[in-house]
Design an enzyme around this catalytic site. Structure first.
Site, short mmCIF file in Angstrom:
data_model
loop_
_atom_site.label_atom_id
_atom_site.label_comp_id
_atom_site.label_asym_id
_atom_site.label_seq_id
_atom_site.Cartn_x
_atom_site.Cartn_y
_atom_site.Cartn_z
N ASN A 12 -6.10 3.20 10.31
CA ASN A 12 -5.32 2.10 10.89
C ASN A 12 -5.12 2.21 12.39
O ASN A 12 -4.71 1.25 13.03
CB ASN A 12 -3.96 2.01 10.19
CG ASN A 12 -3.24 3.33 10.11
OD1 ASN A 12 -3.74 4.28 9.50
ND2 ASN A 12 -2.10 3.43 10.75
N ALA A 71 0.82 -1.21 0.00
CA ALA A 71 0.00 0.00 0.00
C ALA A 71 0.86 1.27 0.00
O ALA A 71 0.46 2.29 -0.57
CB ALA A 71 -0.95 -0.01 1.18
N THR A 72 2.04 1.22 0.62
CA THR A 72 2.91 2.40 0.61
C THR A 72 3.27 2.78 -0.82
O THR A 72 3.12 3.94 -1.23
CB THR A 72 4.20 2.12 1.41
OG1 THR A 72 3.85 1.78 2.75
CG2 THR A 72 5.12 3.33 1.41
N GLN A 115 -6.66 -1.01 5.19
CA GLN A 115 -7.33 -1.61 6.35
C GLN A 115 -8.77 -2.03 6.04
O GLN A 115 -9.45 -2.58 6.91
CB GLN A 115 -7.36 -0.61 7.52
CG GLN A 115 -6.00 -0.22 8.06
CD GLN A 115 -5.32 -1.33 8.87
OE1 GLN A 115 -5.96 -2.31 9.28
NE2 GLN A 115 -4.04 -1.18 9.10
N HIS A 170 -0.61 -8.02 3.31
CA HIS A 170 -0.24 -8.51 4.65
C HIS A 170 -1.17 -8.05 5.78
O HIS A 170 -1.00 -8.46 6.92
CB HIS A 170 1.22 -8.18 4.97
CG HIS A 170 1.51 -6.75 5.32
ND1 HIS A 170 1.59 -6.32 6.63
CD2 HIS A 170 1.75 -5.67 4.56
CE1 HIS A 170 1.88 -5.01 6.63
NE2 HIS A 170 1.98 -4.60 5.38
N SER A 214 -3.32 -3.84 0.28
CA SER A 214 -2.12 -4.58 0.61
C SER A 214 -2.48 -5.98 1.09
O SER A 214 -3.54 -6.20 1.66
CB SER A 214 -1.39 -3.82 1.72
OG SER A 214 -0.17 -4.45 2.01
N CYS A 231 4.35 2.28 12.55
CA CYS A 231 5.42 3.12 12.02
C CYS A 231 5.79 4.23 12.99
O CYS A 231 6.83 4.83 12.86
CB CYS A 231 5.00 3.74 10.70
SG CYS A 231 4.01 2.63 9.72
N THR A 240 10.17 -7.33 -12.31
CA THR A 240 9.70 -8.70 -12.43
C THR A 240 8.60 -8.97 -11.41
O THR A 240 8.74 -8.62 -10.23
CB THR A 240 10.87 -9.68 -12.19
OG1 THR A 240 11.89 -9.39 -13.14
CG2 THR A 240 10.43 -11.13 -12.32
#
Ligand SMILES: *Cc1c(COP(=O)(O)O)cnc(C)c1O
Length: 387
Positions: free
Chosen positions: A156, A76-77, A184, A206, A204, A330, A245
């Site tokens: 988040n 997502a970043t 989220q 994860h 994202s 973070c 790739t």
């Protein structure tokens, strides 16, 4: 009877473990099916490309998008960076103004600051005490220079869910593009990008029991067709928008994770709501106050504060039994107060008394009970030494 493994993980907004079903799906793509999805001269590459195509179709379908509207990224970043920088740079002739809000993830806020340094104008909308943007304030912030509005889907730290459909409608009525950071939200609440007037969406793997290092940006292809510059140059993968790739095992796992999340969503959310409601109820008895929206929230999220008690003291004293955090992963290393909680109108002292709980699919009712009891007895003993 109990087979709880300690510490009980309750930090699902930071990341989630990979679901074993996702891991099984990924395994062959590390070893026998290791091909490069762009090497179509042989079966190794071809098989990888078929797997990527199937994953892309499945992911697109799950959010109401079409297959050509998904670009894979590292998470997502990167998707946030690509959406903001890519759209603003490509549409310089239309204007130089971006609108976002003060409680966004750092992936948005720091990208917006970068754009300001490059000469773009950015408006950071405030939020109300629940963490929502005021639609009238949004409307009046739009100028004839506004190109893009970026407002996160679900926060988040506090779990507040934005009025995405309305924000998208306001954007479209004014001829402005709408991006949302849905890291989220995807897999936790139903999302149809077309119904919700979304033009670009970051998400994202994860955060939904998939592997780390893989994510996507949804980019609307019709009415309007979103045009954006690339921020990574190279082999021209992903229609030249994101060279490099392809992470085939990651993409396969990401797709499986979304598929499982969507199938389990209704049932899991009922369970999570029961857990977080009960926790809030019990923690309130020792002084917990809810941060965030009382109803418009992610049901697996609980952000509460114990006024007068430092969250660090709670987190450290329960750390053998429970893994929780004070807020965003973070920013927990910093002594700075949470920018999200400050924006809700909390005092700096109050922001330092907040803890964030994020339930997961792999928690059990017993774990939730043990964790709640642990928190209660910790707060009670800290109360005694409170000055
Ligand atoms: C986790 C998160 C991100 C960052 O996602 P990565 O895939 O780790 O880069 C961005 N925005 C929000 C709202 C998040 O929760």
């Amino acid at each position: 009877m109990s087979d709880i493994s300690y510490p009980i993980y309750l930090d699902s907004h930071a990341t989630t473990p990979v679901d074993p079903r996702v891991f099984d799906e990924m395994k062959p793509y590390f070893t026998e099916k290791f091909g490069n999805a762009s090497s179509l001269d042989h079966s190794y590459g071809y098989d990888a490309s078929v797997a990527v195509q199937q994953a892309r179709e499945s992911i697109a379908k799950s959010i109401g998008a079409s297959v050509d509207e998904i670009v894979f990224t590292s998470g997502a970043t990167e998707s946030d960076n690509l959406a903001l920088i890519g759209v603003m740079e490509r549409n310089k002739d239309k204007g130089n103004h971006l609108i976002t809000c003060v409680i966004e993830h750092k992936a948005i806020l720091d990208t917006a600051r970068h754009l300001e340094e490059k000469g773009y104008k950015v408006t950071y909308l405030p939020v109300d005490k629940f963490g929502q943007v005021n639609p009238e304030e949004l409307t009046s912030a739009i100028t004839n220079q506004t190109v893009l509005i970026s407002i996160m889907f679900a926060n988040n730290e506090i779990g507040t869910i934005a009025n995405v459909e309305e924000i998208g409608r306001i954007a479209h009525e004014n001829g402005v593009l709408f991006h949302t950071d849905a890291a989220q939200a995807v897999g936790h609440i139903p999302i149809d990008v077309k119904k919700l007037n979304i033009d670009l969406m970051s998400f994202s793997s994860h955060k939904i029991y998939g592997p780390k290092g893989i994510g996507a940006l949804y980019i609307r292809s019709i009415s309007p067709r979103v045009k954006l510059d690339s921020i990574v140059y190279g082999g021209g993968q992903e229609k030249g928008i994101r060279s490099g790739t392809l992470n085939v095992p990651g993409i396969v796992g990401f797709s499986k994770a979304i598929e499982i999340a969507n199938d389990a969503m209704v049932e899991e959310n009922i369970r999570f709501k029961k857990w977080t409601d009960t926790m809030l109820d019990q923690l309130s008895k020792v002084g917990a106050k809810l941060n965030g929206h009382p109803t418009n929230r992610l049901v697996h999220n609980l952000n509460v504060r114990f006024d007068g008690i430092e969250s660090k003291a709670i987190i450290n004293s329960v750390s053998q039994k429970i893994a929780i955090s004070a807020g965003s992963a973070c920013t927990t290393q910093m002594v700075e107060p949470s920018h999200v909680l400050l924006a809700l109108g909390l005092s700096e002292e109050q922001t330092h008394s907040a803890i964030r709980i994020g339930c997961s699919r792999f928690n059990t009712e017993e774990e939730i009970r043990v964790a709640t009891d642990e928190l209660i007895s910790c707060v009670k003993s800290l109360e005694k030494i409170k000055v």
